[in-house]
Design a protein around this motif. Sequence first.
Motif, PDB file in Angstrom:
ATOM      1  N   UNK A   1       0.727  -1.217  -0.053  1.00 33.71           N
ATOM      2  CA  UNK A   1       0.064   0.022  -0.077  1.00 33.71           C
ATOM      3  C   UNK A   1       0.953   1.404   0.069  1.00 33.71           C
ATOM      4  N   UNK A   2       0.119   2.197  -0.522  1.00 35.74           N
ATOM      5  CA  UNK A   2       0.791   3.657  -0.299  1.00 35.74           C
ATOM      6  C   UNK A   2       1.630   3.628   1.122  1.00 35.74           C
ATOM      7  N   UNK A   3       2.894   4.104   1.258  1.00 36.62           N
ATOM      8  CA  UNK A   3       3.905   4.314   2.337  1.00 36.62           C
ATOM      9  C   UNK A   3       4.549   3.574   2.584  1.00 36.62           C
ATOM     10  N   UNK A   4       4.276   2.208   1.940  1.00 37.41           N
ATOM     11  CA  UNK A   4       4.966   0.865   2.430  1.00 37.41           C
ATOM     12  C   UNK A   4       6.401   1.024   1.590  1.00 37.41           C
ATOM     13  N   UNK A   5       7.276   0.268   1.856  1.00 36.51           N
ATOM     14  CA  UNK A   5       8.610   0.107   1.277  1.00 36.51           C
ATOM     15  C   UNK A   5       8.527  -1.044   0.242  1.00 36.51           C
ATOM     16  N   UNK A   6       9.073  -0.853  -0.815  1.00 27.93           N
ATOM     17  CA  UNK A   6       8.995  -1.879  -1.763  1.00 27.93           C
ATOM     18  C   UNK A   6      10.266  -1.630  -2.965  1.00 27.93           C
ATOM     19  N   UNK A   7      10.581  -2.537  -3.597  1.00 32.54           N
ATOM     20  CA  UNK A   7      11.891  -2.541  -4.174  1.00 32.54           C
ATOM     21  C   UNK A   7      11.630  -1.806  -5.675  1.00 32.54           C
ATOM     22  N   UNK A   8      12.698  -1.080  -5.990  1.00 35.31           N
ATOM     23  CA  UNK A   8      12.426  -0.526  -7.482  1.00 35.31           C
ATOM     24  C   UNK A   8      13.618  -0.492  -8.124  1.00 35.31           C
ATOM     25  N   UNK A   9      13.781  -0.382  -9.452  1.00 32.60           N
ATOM     26  CA  UNK A   9      15.204  -0.325 -10.437  1.00 32.60           C
ATOM     27  C   UNK A   9      15.326   1.086 -10.851  1.00 32.60           C
ATOM     28  N   UNK A  10      16.652   1.296 -10.400  1.00 27.37           N
ATOM     29  CA  UNK A  10      16.739   2.620 -10.754  1.00 27.37           C
ATOM     30  C   UNK A  10      18.037   2.578 -11.421  1.00 27.37           C
ATOM     31  N   UNK A  11      18.401   3.900 -12.171  1.00 27.09           N
ATOM     32  CA  UNK A  11      19.682   4.088 -12.965  1.00 27.09           C
ATOM     33  C   UNK A  11      20.801   5.113 -11.927  1.00 27.09           C
ATOM     34  N   UNK A  12      21.523   4.514 -11.488  1.00 26.78           N
ATOM     35  CA  UNK A  12      22.603   5.113 -10.888  1.00 26.78           C
ATOM     36  C   UNK A  12      23.998   4.875 -11.035  1.00 26.78           C
ATOM     37  N   UNK A  13      24.883   5.971 -11.280  1.00 24.63           N
ATOM     38  CA  UNK A  13      26.125   5.920 -11.540  1.00 24.63           C
ATOM     39  C   UNK A  13      26.283   4.791 -12.861  1.00 24.63           C
ATOM     40  N   UNK A  14      25.668   4.919 -13.630  1.00 27.01           N
ATOM     41  CA  UNK A  14      25.353   4.145 -14.904  1.00 27.01           C
ATOM     42  C   UNK A  14      25.080   2.706 -14.990  1.00 27.01           C
ATOM     43  N   UNK A  15      24.640   2.248 -13.892  1.00 22.11           N
ATOM     44  CA  UNK A  15      24.347   0.992 -13.714  1.00 22.11           C
ATOM     45  C   UNK A  15      23.044   0.733 -12.963  1.00 22.11           C
ATOM     46  N   UNK A  16      22.222  -0.287 -13.237  1.00 22.13           N
ATOM     47  CA  UNK A  16      20.913  -0.451 -12.698  1.00 22.13           C
ATOM     48  C   UNK A  16      20.885  -0.987 -11.255  1.00 22.13           C
ATOM     49  N   UNK A  17      20.412  -0.409 -10.235  1.00 24.25           N
ATOM     50  CA  UNK A  17      20.331  -0.909  -8.867  1.00 24.25           C
ATOM     51  C   UNK A  17      18.961  -1.453  -8.462  1.00 24.25           C
ATOM     52  N   UNK A  18      18.880  -2.186  -7.379  1.00 22.90           N
ATOM     53  CA  UNK A  18      17.474  -2.416  -6.961  1.00 22.90           C
ATOM     54  C   UNK A  18      17.605  -1.632  -5.593  1.00 22.90           C
ATOM     55  N   UNK A  19      16.529  -1.011  -5.367  1.00 25.19           N
ATOM     56  CA  UNK A  19      16.578  -0.088  -4.165  1.00 25.19           C
ATOM     57  C   UNK A  19      15.184  -0.385  -3.400  1.00 25.19           C
TER      58      UNK A  19
END
Length: 261
Positions: A54-72
């Motif tokens: 639900x909104x406000x929960x923590x969940x994994x996303x994939x982002x681009x950082x420093x030229x590589x994809x990271x799971x956050x």
Amino acid sequence: MCGRYVLVMDEDGIAKLIQEQDIDHEWFSRLEQEGRVLETSSTERPSFTSYNIAPTHLAPIVINRSGSRQLELARWSFVPSFWSNDPSENPKFSTFNARDDKLKSSGFWRGAVEQYRCMVPATGFYEWEKAGKERLPHYIHRKDGEMMALAGLYSLRANPETGETLTTFTVVTTPTNRFMEPLHDRIPLVLGGIEDELWSVWLDPRTRFEQVERHVASREWPEMAMHRVSTDVNATGKAKYKNEPGLIEPVKRVEEQGGLL
DNA sequence: CCAGACGTTGTT
DNA sequence: GTCTGG
DNA sequence: CCAGACGTTGTT
DNA sequence: GTCTGG
């Protein structure tokens, strides 16, 4: 609109998702600290499963950082970087969705759509049908049961007290299609399956937003199926909140149950 | 120029 | 009705 | 997204 | 930050 979703990502699912990328082991420790590990394994390989994000929960996303994809791990409700990062000051409104037609025209989303796009992995999501005062949830998922990639935007802000970086995200919405029209007039922007190239294209800041949108906005979803589920998923809060596989199991309508009530 | 707002869904 | 919390 | 609370004074 | 309104 997508205000509640499901992610069943076991160890193999994560391995499949990240493939060539390195996962920060910080990720797994933080999951544990937040008490958000719903399914733990004996190994050190992370997994993430929630049948009720639900909104406000923590969940994994994939982002681009420093030229590589990271799971956050990120908090679902986007807070722009220009808002106060004083934890005592709450945002004036919640932003778990972002309309695709506002991304370029509003200063609120402008920076994020250019520099901070993310991919939100989901196994499925819930959509509620209004029946009088009742809210009847339906579960929408891929027929093959695989994860899908939702278009999202994120922001990074440093918490001045702890110094930790707080990552928040939102799910982009688009006008409905024929499949979803009976339930809602807005739907999440689905970039395709987890093996689809399109979400990588979305993450690339060199890609123009319109380019991706043209391919996925309001397209039909032949790969999807839906069924009604129990109202058990409705509850939030501590007392009644449920998070279990049964939430996505089909239930019949009362009138279809042979008048057992 | 400065000040102030910046969102969504759904409902009417 | 509207706002907050999860 | 849905559910639940929404106020005050004064007391401990 | 960036856009709008005055």
